[in-house]
Write a protein that holds these residues in place. Sequence first.
Motif: not given
Length: 439
Positions: A5-13, A312-317
């Motif tokens: 239900t959730s996949l890594p999506a880290d920011d770009s820098m 909790p989804d392991g993805r940053p904002r």
Amino acid sequence: MQKITSLPADDSMPGWFHTSRARTPRPAHIGQKRARFAIVGAGLTGLAAARQLATHFPDDEVVLIEAQEVGYGSAGRNAGFAIDVPHDIGAKDYIGDVTTANLVLKLNTLGQNYLREIVQKYSIECQMSESGKYQAAVSEQGIAILEAYRSGLAKIGRDSQMIAGSDLPEHIGTAYYKQALFIPGTILLQPSALVKGLADSLPSNVTLYEYTPITSIDYGDKVTLIHDRGSITADTLILANNGFASHFGFLQRRLLPTFLYGSLSRQLTAEEQARLGGKPVWGVIPAHPFGSTIRRTVDNRILVRNSFSFHPDGRPREKYLSQYLENHRKSFERRFPMLPKVDFEYTWSGAICLSENHEGFFGKLAPNVYGALCCNGLGITRGTATGKLIADLIAGKRHELIDFLTRSPGPNQTPPEPFLSIGVNSVLKWGQFRAGMEI
């Protein structure tokens, strides 16, 4: 069938990633594949597990699967401290039970030694430096923490040196801190460069697939990992993906993916280096757990790492990056007034996997599924050690540290949402408020 239900999506820098050696990623997996072993997560734990499994089973293929690019995710976004000594924040002297502390010390040292061996053998350029660490305090409360920690370290026979604030500029340039405890056993390194080098020196019977996010999984007599372009079926699966393990059906409501934020400056000029003074390489850990971590790197950059958020989804904002960049700038200016025109080149978030009771998980999750998960902020040493040891466990090896890890009760269960997020973020905000000028 378990849907992810959730996949890594880290920011770009991520600064460590962009300032380390560029490499050619291994191709994504396409089609159908069968292997004896599959590992999800090519961070420090997964890389150590793959290397050790390949050594134990030289005639079998080990498949290592990474959702993003090696070195881009959380393993390449930490502060680069490979710490040996235990630090139990729940104990008055930060050591607690001496028997447990000595086992934790052995575990962390195992991780350090394994990394030293591989880095030396394969000439991995990762700025590895036996620099130790400074645990530094600004407030009287912080100084009390240092005194308590020094007494705890003495109980387990670890050397440390208390340094007065007036002497600290000779060590770290800045006169910001009132006192620091120097602990010599910590290794400083460039974490993304380390992970890239570990990936590029894997044994020949390890097949690494990057950019292969798993979208669903079928648990049965064998485990089938399904992604958008095919599937991988394995006899045995190891989960080395920390907080994302809950999306694979395990340890649900037990893992706390918490994000810390870092900024890395441009390189200092020769004139700025002279103005700063101090040693050419050093690392400062805050006395208060919510304070700022600061480093001067081998390539003459300054790292500032502070500020927290829980997702909790392991993805940053993305929205937090600009907000916390301001925190980093204030922290930098307090400590380095002699460097008024040094800008940050990179700002990023990085996940650490915590648990409410500070326990990780190690061992069997299901009949053919194992996990080495939740390092509670010690990913470099603890992740490396538990990755190596989970492979030893699968190979039938016995070790006092395997026994120690399998005796752990594992992470506590936490309240359901939305109470969990409300509670954790409230604790984080209160902790940062209490840290005061330690930030």
